[in-house]
Design a protein around this motif. Structure first.
Motif, short mmCIF file in Angstrom:
data_model
loop_
_atom_site.label_atom_id
_atom_site.label_comp_id
_atom_site.label_asym_id
_atom_site.label_seq_id
_atom_site.Cartn_x
_atom_site.Cartn_y
_atom_site.Cartn_z
N SER A 1 50.93 46.09 42.61
CA SER A 1 51.65 45.94 43.88
C SER A 1 52.67 47.06 43.92
N ASN B 1 53.75 45.85 51.92
CA ASN B 1 52.31 45.68 52.10
C ASN B 1 51.68 47.05 52.29
N TRP C 1 46.90 53.90 47.66
CA TRP C 1 47.58 52.96 48.55
C TRP C 1 48.30 53.76 49.62
N ARG D 1 48.87 42.88 49.77
CA ARG D 1 50.14 42.74 49.05
C ARG D 1 49.93 43.01 47.56
N VAL D 2 48.80 42.51 46.99
CA VAL D 2 48.53 42.64 45.55
C VAL D 2 47.05 42.87 45.33
N ASN E 1 47.97 43.28 37.45
CA ASN E 1 47.90 43.36 38.91
C ASN E 1 48.68 44.56 39.42
#
Length: 91
Positions: free
Chosen positions: A29, A35, A89, A75-76, A27
């Motif tokens: 993040s 965020n 991002w 968030r992820v 994942n």
């Protein structure tokens, strides 16, 4: 700074930006827990499973990210075996 109806901070301006990497290994993040929004720099839309800012830990929803900046506050991003995706991002 503006906030969503659920109280998450939002801004139309992106002040920090980076490359989404390693989705084939796990994942994604941001280390600080911040965020972020997703920019699809690819040539076609991509469907990803994400945990939005206001969702419970471990809960994901699948959504399509169009080319360019997308409005979702994430968030992820869940790990995926998709190849050839080019995501950034920003927040």
């Amino acid at each position: 700074m503006d906030v969503t109806r659920s109280g998450e901070q939002i801004s139309a301006q992106i002040a920090k930006m980076g490359v989404v990497e390693g989705l084939d290994k796990g994942n994604f993040s941001i280390v600080s827990g911040q965020n972020f929004q997703i920019k699809n720099d690819g040539v076609q839309p991509v469907s990803l499973q994400v945990q939005l800012a206001g969702m419970e830990e471990g809960t994901f929803i699948e959504t399509t990210f169009e080319i360019g900046w997308n409005p979702e506050i994430v968030r992820v991003i869940k790990a995926t075996s998709l190849s050839g995706i080019n995501l950034k991002w920003g927040y």
